[in-house]
Design a protein around this motif. Structure first.
Motif, short mmCIF file in Angstrom:
data_model
loop_
_atom_site.label_atom_id
_atom_site.label_comp_id
_atom_site.label_asym_id
_atom_site.label_seq_id
_atom_site.Cartn_x
_atom_site.Cartn_y
_atom_site.Cartn_z
N TYR A 177 0.85 -1.20 0.00
CA TYR A 177 0.00 0.00 0.00
C TYR A 177 0.87 1.24 0.00
O TYR A 177 1.96 1.25 0.59
N LYS A 181 -2.95 3.71 2.26
CA LYS A 181 -4.28 4.11 1.78
C LYS A 181 -4.66 3.54 0.43
O LYS A 181 -5.83 3.50 0.09
N MET A 182 -3.70 3.19 -0.40
CA MET A 182 -3.99 2.82 -1.78
C MET A 182 -3.21 1.56 -2.14
O MET A 182 -2.02 1.47 -1.84
N ASP A 187 -5.29 8.83 -6.83
CA ASP A 187 -6.49 9.03 -6.02
C ASP A 187 -6.60 7.89 -5.03
O ASP A 187 -6.43 6.73 -5.40
N TYR A 188 -6.88 8.22 -3.77
CA TYR A 188 -7.01 7.19 -2.74
C TYR A 188 -8.37 6.51 -2.77
O TYR A 188 -8.57 5.49 -2.11
N ASP A 189 -9.32 7.02 -3.54
CA ASP A 189 -10.64 6.41 -3.67
C ASP A 189 -10.51 5.18 -4.58
O ASP A 189 -10.16 5.30 -5.75
N PRO A 190 -10.80 3.97 -4.06
CA PRO A 190 -10.62 2.76 -4.87
C PRO A 190 -11.58 2.67 -6.06
O PRO A 190 -11.39 1.83 -6.94
N TYR A 191 -12.59 3.52 -6.10
CA TYR A 191 -13.55 3.50 -7.21
C TYR A 191 -13.35 4.67 -8.17
O TYR A 191 -14.14 4.89 -9.08
N SER A 192 -12.30 5.42 -7.98
CA SER A 192 -12.04 6.61 -8.79
C SER A 192 -11.85 6.27 -10.27
O SER A 192 -11.27 5.24 -10.61
N THR A 193 -12.33 7.15 -11.12
CA THR A 193 -12.12 7.03 -12.57
C THR A 193 -11.44 8.28 -13.13
O THR A 193 -11.45 8.50 -14.33
N MET A 202 -6.71 6.62 -13.49
CA MET A 202 -7.08 5.63 -12.48
C MET A 202 -7.73 4.38 -13.05
O MET A 202 -7.60 3.30 -12.48
N LYS A 208 -5.99 0.88 -12.09
CA LYS A 208 -6.69 -0.22 -11.40
C LYS A 208 -6.56 -1.53 -12.18
O LYS A 208 -6.40 -2.60 -11.58
#
Length: 194
Positions: free
Chosen positions: A99, A103-104, A144-150, A169, A173
């Motif tokens: 990670y 966070k990511m 981006d730390y948001d796992p659903y980010s596009t 992103m 991913k």
């Protein structure tokens, strides 16, 4: 975005071999970072090519250089200069799954790399002075730390102090999920645009 020209699979793999790299067998990932000759300040203008052994999987944009924050404010972080990876460098087994900042999902640096410290606070990430070789936690991660980010970002800013950073992103991913499934160290070659 990236001004790096396009290459054939063979051109990239042959270039890796000329810098001492060994192309892995299928089942192990090799990522090739191609650093732009232009080095557009604070922009994601480099490319990453992903191979499963000798087989091409994907290409995306990112940066192999430190951003504006690292180049101009490294002393605010008690650093002796912005870390700049030496190009034309072969780094076997340099990344393992882990990670970034906890966070990511990322590829964590686990083997030493060669790098310089740029201290002149200008708009170029330059390779000069003392050449160091150690682990500095220069990870490979997204923006981006948001796992659903596009999202796709254009400016590096603080996203890279030495990390190899993907700015798209969706592409990131795809790569990180595939490399994590393999559960094997990842080879990396950083080459200058040729």
């Amino acid at each position: 975005m990236s001004n790096v020209k396009s290459y054939t699979d063979n051109q990239l793999l042959e270039r890796v071999e000329t810098i001492g790299g060994v192309i892995p067998n299928q089942g192990k990932y090799l990522i090739i970072g191609v650093q732009s000759q232009e080095d557009d300040f604070n922009k994601f203008d480099d490319k990453f090519y992903v191979f499963d052994g000798p087989n091409f999987k994907q290409v995306s944009t990112g940066t192999t250089n430190a951003g504006k924050t690292a180049l101009f404010m490294f002393d605010n972080y008690n650093l002796p200069g912005a870390a700049v990876w030496k190009t034309d460098q072969w780094c076997p087994d340099v990344f393992e799954k882990g990670y970034h900042k906890g966070k990511m999902k990322a590829l964590r640096q686990v083997k030493p790399i060669e790098y310089y410290r740029d201290k002149d606070k200008d708009t170029k990430a330059e390779q000069y002075g003392v050449l160091y070789k150690e682990i500095i936690y220069a990870n490979m991660h997204g923006v981006d730390y948001d796992p659903y980010s596009t999202i796709t970002k254009e400016d590096i800013n603080g996203w890279s102090f030495a990390c190899q950073v993907w700015n798209n992103m969706i592409d990131y991913k795809k790569m990180i999920d595939a490399s994590w499934r393999r559960d094997k160290p990842v080879d990396y070659a950083l080459i200058k645009e040729f």
